[in-house]
Design a protein around this motif. Sequence first.
Motif, PDB file in Angstrom:
ATOM      1  N   LEU A  44       0.835  -1.206   0.000  1.00 23.55           N
ATOM      2  CA  LEU A  44       0.000   0.000   0.000  1.00 23.55           C
ATOM      3  C   LEU A  44       0.867   1.252   0.000  1.00 23.55           C
ATOM      4  CD1 LEU A  44      -3.104  -0.341   2.328  1.00 23.55           C
ATOM      5  CD2 LEU A  44      -3.011   0.453  -0.012  1.00 23.55           C
ATOM      6  N   ILE A  45       1.945   1.237   0.796  1.00 28.26           N
ATOM      7  CA  ILE A  45       2.840   2.403   0.831  1.00 28.26           C
ATOM      8  C   ILE A  45       3.441   2.636  -0.546  1.00 28.26           C
ATOM      9  CG2 ILE A  45       4.989   3.298   1.794  1.00 28.26           C
ATOM     10  CD1 ILE A  45       4.361   1.781   4.365  1.00 28.26           C
ATOM     11  N   LEU A  46       3.918   1.544  -1.174  1.00 23.57           N
ATOM     12  CA  LEU A  46       4.554   1.687  -2.490  1.00 23.57           C
ATOM     13  C   LEU A  46       3.574   2.224  -3.521  1.00 23.57           C
ATOM     14  CD1 LEU A  46       6.788  -1.474  -2.868  1.00 23.57           C
ATOM     15  CD2 LEU A  46       7.512   0.893  -2.960  1.00 23.57           C
ATOM     16  N   ILE A  47       2.369   1.633  -3.544  1.00 22.95           N
ATOM     17  CA  ILE A  47       1.373   2.062  -4.527  1.00 22.95           C
ATOM     18  C   ILE A  47       0.959   3.495  -4.251  1.00 22.95           C
ATOM     19  CG2 ILE A  47      -1.032   1.709  -5.210  1.00 22.95           C
ATOM     20  CD1 ILE A  47       0.681  -0.237  -6.556  1.00 22.95           C
ATOM     21  N   GLY A  48       0.782   3.827  -2.956  1.00 22.76           N
ATOM     22  CA  GLY A  48       0.382   5.190  -2.608  1.00 22.76           C
ATOM     23  C   GLY A  48       1.430   6.199  -3.019  1.00 22.76           C
ATOM     24  N   LEU A  49       2.685   5.910  -2.683  1.00 21.28           N
ATOM     25  CA  LEU A  49       3.755   6.863  -3.000  1.00 21.28           C
ATOM     26  C   LEU A  49       3.996   6.950  -4.503  1.00 21.28           C
ATOM     27  CD1 LEU A  49       6.414   6.280  -0.223  1.00 21.28           C
ATOM     28  CD2 LEU A  49       4.746   8.096  -0.426  1.00 21.28           C
ATOM     29  N   GLY A  50       3.606   5.919  -5.239  1.00 17.77           N
ATOM     30  CA  GLY A  50       3.806   5.955  -6.688  1.00 17.77           C
ATOM     31  C   GLY A  50       2.776   6.790  -7.409  1.00 17.77           C
ATOM     32  N   ASN A  51       1.842   7.316  -6.669  1.00 14.14           N
ATOM     33  CA  ASN A  51       0.751   8.071  -7.307  1.00 14.14           C
ATOM     34  C   ASN A  51       0.782   9.531  -6.866  1.00 14.14           C
ATOM     35  OD1 ASN A  51      -1.440   8.536  -8.885  1.00 14.14           O
ATOM     36  ND2 ASN A  51      -2.937   7.710  -7.423  1.00 14.14           N
ATOM     37  N   ARG A  52       1.959  10.159  -6.967  1.00 17.63           N
ATOM     38  CA  ARG A  52       2.083  11.530  -6.490  1.00 17.63           C
ATOM     39  C   ARG A  52       2.281  12.525  -7.627  1.00 17.63           C
ATOM     40  NH1 ARG A  52       6.792  11.870  -2.749  1.00 17.63           N
ATOM     41  NH2 ARG A  52       7.519  10.061  -3.898  1.00 17.63           N
ATOM     42  N   PRO A  54       0.212  14.217 -10.487  1.00 15.12           N
ATOM     43  CA  PRO A  54      -1.080  14.388 -11.127  1.00 15.12           C
ATOM     44  C   PRO A  54      -0.981  14.473 -12.658  1.00 15.12           C
ATOM     45  CG  PRO A  54      -0.591  16.228  -9.635  1.00 15.12           C
ATOM     46  CD  PRO A  54       0.567  15.313  -9.587  1.00 15.12           C
ATOM     47  N   GLU A  55       0.134  15.008 -13.153  1.00 16.11           N
ATOM     48  CA  GLU A  55       0.152  15.236 -14.597  1.00 16.11           C
ATOM     49  C   GLU A  55       0.543  13.986 -15.398  1.00 16.11           C
ATOM     50  OE1 GLU A  55       4.029  16.294 -12.848  1.00 16.11           O
ATOM     51  OE2 GLU A  55       1.949  16.866 -12.460  1.00 16.11           O
ATOM     52  N   SER A  56       1.471  13.172 -14.853  1.00 14.48           N
ATOM     53  CA  SER A  56       1.937  12.050 -15.672  1.00 14.48           C
ATOM     54  C   SER A  56       1.296  10.720 -15.277  1.00 14.48           C
ATOM     55  CB  SER A  56       3.459  11.929 -15.589  1.00 14.48           C
ATOM     56  OG  SER A  56       3.846  11.742 -14.251  1.00 14.48           O
ATOM     57  N   GLY A  57       0.407  10.715 -14.292  1.00 11.47           N
ATOM     58  CA  GLY A  57      -0.271   9.477 -13.932  1.00 11.47           C
ATOM     59  C   GLY A  57       0.570   8.613 -13.016  1.00 11.47           C
ATOM     60  N   PRO A  58       0.021   7.458 -12.594  1.00  8.35           N
ATOM     61  CA  PRO A  58       0.730   6.603 -11.648  1.00  8.35           C
ATOM     62  C   PRO A  58       2.040   6.075 -12.223  1.00  8.35           C
ATOM     63  CG  PRO A  58      -1.501   5.796 -12.071  1.00  8.35           C
ATOM     64  CD  PRO A  58      -1.279   6.932 -12.972  1.00  8.35           C
ATOM     65  N   ASP A  59       3.013   5.942 -11.342  1.00  6.12           N
ATOM     66  CA  ASP A  59       4.336   5.450 -11.719  1.00  6.12           C
ATOM     67  C   ASP A  59       4.291   3.921 -11.863  1.00  6.12           C
ATOM     68  OD1 ASP A  59       6.968   4.910 -11.993  1.00  6.12           O
ATOM     69  OD2 ASP A  59       7.645   6.144 -10.316  1.00  6.12           O
ATOM     70  N   PRO A  60       4.641   3.373 -13.015  1.00  5.53           N
ATOM     71  CA  PRO A  60       4.544   1.912 -13.186  1.00  5.53           C
ATOM     72  C   PRO A  60       5.619   1.129 -12.436  1.00  5.53           C
ATOM     73  CG  PRO A  60       5.406   2.924 -15.173  1.00  5.53           C
ATOM     74  CD  PRO A  60       5.027   4.046 -14.256  1.00  5.53           C
TER      75      PRO A  60
ATOM     76  N   ARG B  25       6.602   9.288   9.970  1.00  6.08           N
ATOM     77  CA  ARG B  25       7.376  10.517   9.817  1.00  6.08           C
ATOM     78  C   ARG B  25       8.091  10.561   8.478  1.00  6.08           C
ATOM     79  NH1 ARG B  25      10.841  14.190  13.342  1.00  6.08           N
ATOM     80  NH2 ARG B  25      12.468  13.640  11.880  1.00  6.08           N
ATOM     81  N   ALA B  26       8.694   9.408   8.133  1.00  7.91           N
ATOM     82  CA  ALA B  26       9.430   9.350   6.864  1.00  7.91           C
ATOM     83  C   ALA B  26       8.504   9.604   5.685  1.00  7.91           C
ATOM     84  CB  ALA B  26      10.102   7.987   6.717  1.00  7.91           C
ATOM     85  N   VAL B  27       7.292   9.023   5.765  1.00  9.54           N
ATOM     86  CA  VAL B  27       6.355   9.182   4.653  1.00  9.54           C
ATOM     87  C   VAL B  27       5.868  10.627   4.564  1.00  9.54           C
ATOM     88  CG1 VAL B  27       3.997   8.621   3.999  1.00  9.54           C
ATOM     89  CG2 VAL B  27       5.597   6.801   4.471  1.00  9.54           C
ATOM     90  N   LEU B  28       5.587  11.205   5.746  1.00 10.58           N
ATOM     91  CA  LEU B  28       5.087  12.585   5.745  1.00 10.58           C
ATOM     92  C   LEU B  28       6.161  13.559   5.288  1.00 10.58           C
ATOM     93  CD1 LEU B  28       2.890  12.752   8.954  1.00 10.58           C
ATOM     94  CD2 LEU B  28       2.173  12.917   6.578  1.00 10.58           C
ATOM     95  N   ALA B  29       7.432  13.197   5.475  1.00 12.01           N
ATOM     96  CA  ALA B  29       8.511  14.098   5.099  1.00 12.01           C
ATOM     97  C   ALA B  29       8.708  14.150   3.587  1.00 12.01           C
ATOM     98  CB  ALA B  29       9.807  13.665   5.778  1.00 12.01           C
ATOM     99  N   LEU B  30       8.106  13.206   2.862  1.00 16.80           N
ATOM    100  CA  LEU B  30       8.284  13.194   1.401  1.00 16.80           C
ATOM    101  C   LEU B  30       7.494  14.336   0.769  1.00 16.80           C
ATOM    102  CD1 LEU B  30       7.971   9.388   0.744  1.00 16.80           C
ATOM    103  CD2 LEU B  30      10.013  10.777   0.433  1.00 16.80           C
ATOM    104  N   PRO B  31       7.978  14.862  -0.343  1.00 16.39           N
ATOM    105  CA  PRO B  31       7.231  15.919  -1.016  1.00 16.39           C
ATOM    106  C   PRO B  31       5.911  15.387  -1.562  1.00 16.39           C
ATOM    107  CG  PRO B  31       9.086  15.204  -2.347  1.00 16.39           C
ATOM    108  CD  PRO B  31       9.243  14.573  -1.013  1.00 16.39           C
ATOM    109  N   PRO B  32       4.842  16.181  -1.495  1.00 14.41           N
ATOM    110  CA  PRO B  32       3.521  15.693  -1.893  1.00 14.41           C
ATOM    111  C   PRO B  32       3.396  15.430  -3.389  1.00 14.41           C
ATOM    112  CG  PRO B  32       3.428  18.004  -1.296  1.00 14.41           C
ATOM    113  CD  PRO B  32       4.791  17.543  -0.939  1.00 14.41           C
ATOM    114  N   THR B  33       4.254  16.017  -4.200  1.00 15.18           N
ATOM    115  CA  THR B  33       4.232  15.647  -5.610  1.00 15.18           C
ATOM    116  C   THR B  33       5.639  15.235  -6.017  1.00 15.18           C
ATOM    117  OG1 THR B  33       4.620  17.916  -6.265  1.00 15.18           O
ATOM    118  CG2 THR B  33       2.337  17.172  -6.296  1.00 15.18           C
ATOM    119  N   ALA B  34       5.697  14.201  -6.814  1.00 17.81           N
ATOM    120  CA  ALA B  34       6.979  13.733  -7.322  1.00 17.81           C
ATOM    121  C   ALA B  34       6.724  13.226  -8.726  1.00 17.81           C
ATOM    122  CB  ALA B  34       7.539  12.625  -6.446  1.00 17.81           C
ATOM    123  N   SER B  35       7.637  13.511  -9.627  1.00 24.55           N
ATOM    124  CA  SER B  35       7.350  13.169 -11.022  1.00 24.55           C
ATOM    125  C   SER B  35       7.386  11.665 -11.232  1.00 24.55           C
ATOM    126  CB  SER B  35       8.349  13.851 -11.944  1.00 24.55           C
ATOM    127  OG  SER B  35       9.630  13.354 -11.671  1.00 24.55           O
ATOM    128  N   GLY B  36       8.193  10.932 -10.421  1.00 23.24           N
ATOM    129  CA  GLY B  36       8.283   9.504 -10.620  1.00 23.24           C
ATOM    130  C   GLY B  36       8.934   9.186 -11.945  1.00 23.24           C
TER     131      GLY B  36
END
Lengths: 106, 230
Positions: A44-52, A54-60, B25-36
Amino acid sequence: MSTYLVYTAGGVLLYALGTYGLLARPHLIHKVISANFMGSGVFLILIGLGNRSPESGPDPVPQAMVLTGIVVTVALTALGLAIVKRYYTATGLDNLDDKPSAGGDR
Amino acid sequence: MGDRRRFPALLPLLASGGVLAFVGRAVLALPPTASGLAVEMRDGAKASGIKNVVTAVLLDFRGYDTLLEIAVLMLATVAVLSLREDPAALSRRIAGRAGPVLGALTRTLAPLMILVAGHLVWVGSSEPGGAFQGGAVLGAAGILMVLSGYAQPAWAGRRMVRWVLTVGLLAFIGVALYPMLGGGSLLQYPDESRKNLILFIEILLTLSIGASILSLFLASASATAGGERP
């Protein structure tokens, strides 16, 4: 609160719950289930963090990692259950409290 | 649940509280948007000919992870198979129990599930699907058939089962090592046959994953009930 945080916070919560179960529950099957909880939390953490983004969509990439992780979790669960079963047939015990739990341990 | 049990639970509570605090804490410290890596992956997938980005990540960009993952699955299967103790006959125990409804359902569902597994592998290159999804459906079809009392066919002897279990990993290792003969690096698929090679690996992986799911199920079912030798 953004959507990704809901999933991520849920994952962190699941992981913490799993940690508690793994350490506190003497019953071996509870421990296997707790390990599964921890795994699901990580997913859940991985999937959640992969969806940050908005413009390029979820990270595969996290999605592929979770797919890998699910298979590893299946392997872990099967091996854990097999070991628990073997332990039970060898000793008659299903927990780490050194006594057979005939309905007493919940 | 007396005091004896309640007191030591304090330590696990502290441990899980600590985990909650630190990871939170670690999760909250991450920036809310990341290009991935979504954009790079989509472009890379387009170049590789595999239109489904997740499949491209799994078997192309991060093929090494998937190779090791299959090895983990095989290891677990081998470990579970060697832990089983009474390989008598699960099917003998179950055979009498499958009623006409379950039998009819299985006769309808099992071929359909095998078809779905094949479809999932095939569409995996362009849409959601792939070897793992297909393998899971294939394994489930096998479990359903075992539970409804279908006997292990004569051609599926021990040697055959072992080959099916390992063929995916062996093919993957073979394809991974092949480019090294020509001076390339591990898992560097040649560009012109990339898609075909990935499909080839996926099909064999599906068989192996399905077989290992079925073996895991049968072997753990056998410990107290007695099981078919997979």
